[in-house]
Scaffold this motif. Structure first.
Motif, PDB file in Angstrom:
ATOM      1  N   ARG A 119      -9.682   4.395  -4.495  1.00  0.00           N
ATOM      2  CA  ARG A 119      -9.696   3.217  -5.372  1.00  0.00           C
ATOM      3  C   ARG A 119      -8.995   2.115  -4.585  1.00  0.00           C
ATOM      4  NH1 ARG A 119      -8.019   2.464 -11.704  1.00  0.00           N
ATOM      5  NH2 ARG A 119     -10.091   3.406 -11.888  1.00  0.00           N
ATOM      6  N   LEU A 120      -9.730   1.073  -4.265  1.00  0.00           N
ATOM      7  CA  LEU A 120      -9.234   0.007  -3.395  1.00  0.00           C
ATOM      8  C   LEU A 120      -8.898  -1.211  -4.238  1.00  0.00           C
ATOM      9  CD1 LEU A 120      -8.735  -1.157  -0.554  1.00  0.00           C
ATOM     10  CD2 LEU A 120     -11.190  -1.683  -0.442  1.00  0.00           C
ATOM     11  N   LEU A 121      -7.620  -1.554  -4.275  1.00  0.00           N
ATOM     12  CA  LEU A 121      -7.145  -2.749  -4.968  1.00  0.00           C
ATOM     13  C   LEU A 121      -7.020  -3.848  -3.931  1.00  0.00           C
ATOM     14  CD1 LEU A 121      -6.593  -0.501  -7.015  1.00  0.00           C
ATOM     15  CD2 LEU A 121      -4.439  -1.634  -7.570  1.00  0.00           C
ATOM     16  N   LEU A 122      -7.972  -4.766  -3.933  1.00  0.00           N
ATOM     17  CA  LEU A 122      -8.102  -5.720  -2.837  1.00  0.00           C
ATOM     18  C   LEU A 122      -7.374  -7.016  -3.127  1.00  0.00           C
ATOM     19  CD1 LEU A 122      -9.455  -6.217  -0.071  1.00  0.00           C
ATOM     20  CD2 LEU A 122     -11.350  -7.268  -1.312  1.00  0.00           C
ATOM     21  N   ALA A 123      -6.338  -7.298  -2.324  1.00  0.00           N
ATOM     22  CA  ALA A 123      -5.687  -8.601  -2.340  1.00  0.00           C
ATOM     23  C   ALA A 123      -5.912  -9.318  -1.013  1.00  0.00           C
ATOM     24  CB  ALA A 123      -4.184  -8.442  -2.591  1.00  0.00           C
ATOM     25  N   ASN A 124      -6.321  -8.566   0.007  1.00  0.00           N
ATOM     26  CA  ASN A 124      -6.550  -9.144   1.326  1.00  0.00           C
ATOM     27  C   ASN A 124      -7.946  -9.762   1.375  1.00  0.00           C
ATOM     28  OD1 ASN A 124      -7.882  -8.318   4.250  1.00  0.00           O
ATOM     29  ND2 ASN A 124      -5.891  -9.300   4.412  1.00  0.00           N
ATOM     30  N   LYS A 125      -8.043 -11.027   0.958  1.00  0.00           N
ATOM     31  CA  LYS A 125      -9.357 -11.661   0.869  1.00  0.00           C
ATOM     32  C   LYS A 125     -10.001 -11.840   2.234  1.00  0.00           C
ATOM     33  CE  LYS A 125      -8.020 -15.310  -1.341  1.00  0.00           C
ATOM     34  NZ  LYS A 125      -6.619 -14.949  -1.567  1.00  0.00           N
ATOM     35  N   GLU A 126      -9.163 -11.899   3.303  1.00  0.00           N
ATOM     36  CA  GLU A 126      -9.735 -12.103   4.633  1.00  0.00           C
ATOM     37  C   GLU A 126     -10.659 -10.951   5.032  1.00  0.00           C
ATOM     38  OE1 GLU A 126      -6.077 -14.574   4.332  1.00  0.00           O
ATOM     39  OE2 GLU A 126      -6.541 -12.475   3.894  1.00  0.00           O
ATOM     40  N   SER A 127     -10.396  -9.748   4.539  1.00  0.00           N
ATOM     41  CA  SER A 127     -11.250  -8.606   4.873  1.00  0.00           C
ATOM     42  C   SER A 127     -12.680  -8.826   4.415  1.00  0.00           C
ATOM     43  CB  SER A 127     -10.697  -7.323   4.249  1.00  0.00           C
ATOM     44  OG  SER A 127      -9.465  -6.971   4.826  1.00  0.00           O
ATOM     45  N   ILE A 128     -12.839  -9.303   3.195  1.00  0.00           N
ATOM     46  CA  ILE A 128     -14.194  -9.495   2.682  1.00  0.00           C
ATOM     47  C   ILE A 128     -14.783 -10.813   3.165  1.00  0.00           C
ATOM     48  CG2 ILE A 128     -13.626 -10.593   0.471  1.00  0.00           C
ATOM     49  CD1 ILE A 128     -15.726  -8.593  -0.749  1.00  0.00           C
ATOM     50  N   VAL A 129     -13.922 -11.798   3.465  1.00  0.00           N
ATOM     51  CA  VAL A 129     -14.412 -13.053   4.037  1.00  0.00           C
ATOM     52  C   VAL A 129     -14.962 -12.801   5.436  1.00  0.00           C
ATOM     53  CG1 VAL A 129     -13.665 -15.299   4.951  1.00  0.00           C
ATOM     54  CG2 VAL A 129     -12.978 -14.588   2.652  1.00  0.00           C
ATOM     55  N   MET A 130     -14.264 -11.993   6.217  1.00  0.00           N
ATOM     56  CA  MET A 130     -14.724 -11.682   7.571  1.00  0.00           C
ATOM     57  C   MET A 130     -15.945 -10.784   7.563  1.00  0.00           C
ATOM     58  SD  MET A 130     -11.285 -10.904   9.750  1.00  0.00           S
ATOM     59  CE  MET A 130     -12.288 -10.375  11.158  1.00  0.00           C
ATOM     60  N   GLY A 131     -15.882  -9.703   6.815  1.00  0.00           N
ATOM     61  CA  GLY A 131     -16.929  -8.690   6.895  1.00  0.00           C
ATOM     62  C   GLY A 131     -17.362  -8.181   5.546  1.00  0.00           C
ATOM     63  N   GLY A 132     -17.786  -9.093   4.662  1.00  0.00           N
ATOM     64  CA  GLY A 132     -18.151  -8.692   3.316  1.00  0.00           C
ATOM     65  C   GLY A 132     -19.225  -7.624   3.276  1.00  0.00           C
ATOM     66  N   ALA A 133     -20.290  -7.810   4.069  1.00  0.00           N
ATOM     67  CA  ALA A 133     -21.384  -6.828   4.064  1.00  0.00           C
ATOM     68  C   ALA A 133     -20.902  -5.479   4.579  1.00  0.00           C
ATOM     69  CB  ALA A 133     -22.540  -7.342   4.914  1.00  0.00           C
ATOM     70  N   LEU A 134     -20.031  -5.495   5.590  1.00  0.00           N
ATOM     71  CA  LEU A 134     -19.511  -4.247   6.141  1.00  0.00           C
ATOM     72  C   LEU A 134     -18.635  -3.520   5.119  1.00  0.00           C
ATOM     73  CD1 LEU A 134     -18.546  -5.452   9.732  1.00  0.00           C
ATOM     74  CD2 LEU A 134     -20.622  -4.243   9.034  1.00  0.00           C
ATOM     75  N   LEU A 135     -17.833  -4.267   4.380  1.00  0.00           N
ATOM     76  CA  LEU A 135     -16.970  -3.649   3.369  1.00  0.00           C
ATOM     77  C   LEU A 135     -17.799  -3.047   2.241  1.00  0.00           C
ATOM     78  CD1 LEU A 135     -14.239  -2.979   2.164  1.00  0.00           C
ATOM     79  CD2 LEU A 135     -14.089  -5.314   1.283  1.00  0.00           C
ATOM     80  N   LEU A 136     -18.821  -3.757   1.799  1.00  0.00           N
ATOM     81  CA  LEU A 136     -19.658  -3.226   0.731  1.00  0.00           C
ATOM     82  C   LEU A 136     -20.398  -1.970   1.180  1.00  0.00           C
ATOM     83  CD1 LEU A 136     -21.071  -6.539  -0.770  1.00  0.00           C
ATOM     84  CD2 LEU A 136     -19.175  -5.150  -1.613  1.00  0.00           C
ATOM     85  N   GLU A 137     -20.830  -1.942   2.446  1.00  0.00           N
ATOM     86  CA  GLU A 137     -21.485  -0.746   2.972  1.00  0.00           C
ATOM     87  C   GLU A 137     -20.495   0.411   3.063  1.00  0.00           C
ATOM     88  OE1 GLU A 137     -24.054   2.012   4.343  1.00  0.00           O
ATOM     89  OE2 GLU A 137     -24.515   0.053   3.446  1.00  0.00           O
ATOM     90  N   ALA A 138     -19.252   0.123   3.469  1.00  0.00           N
ATOM     91  CA  ALA A 138     -18.228   1.171   3.525  1.00  0.00           C
ATOM     92  C   ALA A 138     -17.963   1.747   2.140  1.00  0.00           C
ATOM     93  CB  ALA A 138     -16.940   0.605   4.124  1.00  0.00           C
TER      94      ALA A 138
END
Length: 392
Positions: A119-138
């Motif tokens: 369960r990922l509680l995301l506060a680090n917006k830079e992760s999804i700003v940099m690699g949103g498609a990669l994070l969603l695939e992960a």
């Protein structure tokens, strides 16, 4: 009992998370605590929360952390380095990961937690700003769940049926992100030429780190949140709107095609969103005082001034450009904010530098994490070169 890894434990989000955890000792345990290099604060947190693992990302501070823990009698495993943080995010000591590491440094550990099905509680917006498609695939690979704890995205999450449904089928017309306007709301470009880092960091509503506070002052923080909302909720760019709401009581809204607008309101306190994400779909006490609307009396809304605060417009432009443009935007902004805080770049130069870098590095397709990291490094080199040529 949820076993929670708090990555960025000594920051403001980490502190709020640990406060909520402490209120529910029968439900949550801070099993992993990680910080960048503040070994003194990390040792104090370890003394209070007794994690299984404490990590300091800067290896030069590991010996100091070991010494401090020994002095207080705390027995836990100690590790250092960014790789240790990434391994812990995916490892067996936690089932929940609070990703609160500021900046691009949090990308690897966020992706690792997603792939591991946490369960990922995301506060680090830079992760999804940099690699949103990669994070969603992960996330798809790992089968875990992502719950945003930025107040704006958590508000949207709460206002959507089921958290993240198909927006079109749910009758959503647009997502409306609210912005406080920061410390310089209402000022013109002429007013902002000589502002200092301390003035930029004096946020009227939220207590945040200096980098995030500067992003709020430039409205880049809201631009990054627009990009994040696009990925989190599969929302088209033109279906995302920003309005300035100085009271910071309405955290965001969802506008439906039938004319309904659902809003999430509350006192400006990050513990609300964190408690929501930790216990979802249940509700738990977060230590936040009830909202007294009569005492506040009014709620104001206005359009953002993107001529003065150009970073918001640049974020929309990068999102429309597609590919890795948002990663370039983020990298250039981090360099610019660092230079502003160091006194080598004026406040208005932040947007100017970011725009120059976007012009010099047209968008390219996102292939994988390695190419994204290389592009991030390239954008930082170009940003420092522009900084040196134009301002030093």
């Amino acid at each position: 009992m949820r076993q929670v890894a708090v990555l960025g434990a000594t920051g403001s989000i980490g502190g709020s998370t640990l406060d909520v955890i402490a209120r529910h000792p029968g439900r949550f345990r801070a099993s992993v605590l990680a910080a960048n290099r503040d070994s003194a604060s990390l040792a104090r947190l370890c003394e209070r929360f007794r994690p299984d693992l404490a990590i300091v990302a800067d290896p030069s501070m590991e010996a100091d952390l070991v010494r401090r823990l020994a002095a207080t009698g705390v027995r836990c495993e100690v590790a250092s380095g960014h790789e240790a943080v990434t391994q812990a995010a995916a490892g067996p000591l936690c089932d929940t990961v609070v990703a609160a590491i500021v900046g691009a440094a949090g990308l690897d550990s966020t992706l690792a937690a997603a792939r591991a099905g946490k369960r990922l509680l995301l506060a680090n917006k830079e992760s999804i700003v940099m690699g949103g498609a990669l994070l969603l695939e992960a996330l798809r690979q790992g089968g875990g769940e992502l719950i945003p704890i930025d107040s704006e995205h958590n508000a949207i999450f709460q206002c959507l049926p089921g958290g993240r449904p198909d927006l079109h089928r749910s009758g959503v017309r647009r997502l409306v992100l609210t912005a406080s306007g920061g410390p310089f709301r209402g000022r013109t470009r002429a007013d902002l030429g000589a502002v200092t880092p301390d003035e930029a960091c004096a946020h009227p509503k939220w207590s945040m780190g200096r980098k995030i506070s500067v992003d709020s002052a430039t409205l880049m923080n809201k631009g990054l949140e627009v990009i994040e909302a696009h990925h989190l909720f599969a929302a088209p760019v033109d279906a995302i709107e920003v309005v300035v709401h100085p009271q910071s009581l309405v955290h965001s809204m969802v506008d439906y095609v039938d004319g309904s607008v659902l809003a999430q309101l509350g006192n400006p306190d990050m513990r609300t969103a964190i408690a929501c994400a930790l216990a979802w779909p249940e509700r738990i006490e977060a230590g936040v005082s009830p909202l007294d609307l009569a005492a506040h009396a009014r709620l104001d809304f206005e359009q953002p001034d993107t001529d003065t605060f150009r970073c918001l417009a640049l974020a929309f432009a990068a999102l429309r450009a597609g590919g890795d443009a948002t990663a370039v935007l983020n990298a250039a902004n981090e360099v610019a904010v660092e230079a502003f805080l160091a006194g080598t770049l004026p406040f208005l130069g932040i947007a100017e530098l970011v725009e120059r870098v976007l012009e010099e590095l047209p968008a390219e397709p996102v292939v994988d994490v390695q190419s994204l990291v290389e592009r991030d490094a390239e954008a930082r080199r170009v940003a420092r070169d522009v900084l040196h040529r134009a301002y030093c």
